[in-house]
Enzyme design. Sequence first.
Site, PDB file in Angstrom:
ATOM      1  CB  CYS A 151      -4.067   4.101  -1.147  1.00 40.50           C
ATOM      2  SG  CYS A 151      -3.579   4.105   0.622  1.00 40.50           S
ATOM      3  CG  HIS A 276       1.039   4.039  -4.236  1.00 41.27           C
ATOM      4  ND1 HIS A 276       0.038   4.998  -3.861  1.00 41.27           N
ATOM      5  CD2 HIS A 276       0.903   3.197  -2.960  1.00 41.27           C
ATOM      6  CE1 HIS A 276      -0.701   4.734  -2.846  1.00 41.27           C
ATOM      7  NE2 HIS A 276      -0.245   3.408  -2.262  1.00 41.27           N
ATOM      8  CG  HIS A 310       0.063   7.258   1.881  1.00 43.22           C
ATOM      9  ND1 HIS A 310      -1.129   7.903   0.971  1.00 43.22           N
ATOM     10  CD2 HIS A 310      -0.009   5.977   1.625  1.00 43.22           C
ATOM     11  CE1 HIS A 310      -1.517   6.826   0.339  1.00 43.22           C
ATOM     12  NE2 HIS A 310      -1.032   5.681   0.567  1.00 43.22           N
TER      13      HIS A 310
END
Length: 386
Positions: A151, A276, A310
């Site tokens: 990520c 995040h 995401h």
Amino acid sequence: MNSCYIQQVSAICALGPDIATIATQLFTATQSPLTFSDAYSPGRPLPLGIVADIPAQADTRNNALLAAAIEPLRAQVEELKMRFGADRIGVILGSSTSGIAEGEAAVAHHLQTGTFPPAFRYGQQEMSAPSAFVVDQLQLQGPSWTISTACTSGAKAIASGARLLALGVCDAVVVGGADSLCQLTVEGFMALSATSAEITNPFSLNRRGINIGEAAALLILTREPGPVRVAGAGETSDAHHISAPEPEGRGAAAAISAALADASLTPDAIDYINLHGTATEQNDRMESLAVARILGADIPCNSTKPLTGHTLGAAGALEAVFCYLALMRADGKLPSALWDGVVDPELATLNGLGAATAAKPLHYAMSNSFAFGGNNISLILERCHD
């Protein structure tokens, strides 16, 4: 990173097929655009950040996303090639899936027929494929590679591109990230009990986990002054666990501190943080601790993942683009914060969580990305235009 400026951005994601649509929806959305589908989790519909209509075609879905993001940048890249030469323009991208979806389909075809589909090439799913595709599409000859650190990949591509400029290796760099939906990622996160059957709800007492999405986001970086500057980057690796973050947020806090030091800023200079914010139990807890410890409780902040899902290897680049768009506004309006507003008392206090507008037009924005293996990065972008 004193001389690293963003000249142009492009993106495609669940919010829209182009940067103009995204720039509108990012600040006005009142409900999530995520789609419930079991296409990647048969028998169990999940909210996904699906790009409904990818206008460009390519050999993989990942490259089709990239092709759509490339088109708006072509004219400027051609101008840069005329000025600097194709060998002075690099390409650094982040990805975690590359062409894995096509690999999944090819294996299924092989199991049924004993042969692979004629169009399938193993190279489609190699991690080098996204950067190789962009190099081929834009006919560039500078340094190129793909970063795959889960990520943080897209954000680390931006930091890597900035370093190429600082070293004088390149005069311009195309950076960003791309990830497309596939069963490997969706079912993989299901196996970790990390996915939510509801729209993701970051930092809420009622959060249940992540929704997976897909996107491509590209930025052109040069040393020449532009509207937004990459002012700082901080990268750390706490290596606490292969998939779980260090619970006290020490690595995340160190990345935030390193970004501030790189930008020669104090914590009170930051006007907005794109968190995040995955809405998992552990990530939100450790990020709230890190942010409160280093930046305090009152900075406006939110997670934009309810708007996109995401997007994994693309997330850091996409959310840096969101910060760029926020910095380009003169009204201090922030990206829409879609959460239920129910504060989790076990999280560190973040009074600015979910703010709709900053007290003044943004000057500095921070984007956080934290990944498997304790891989952490914080980027700081600075508004340079009037």
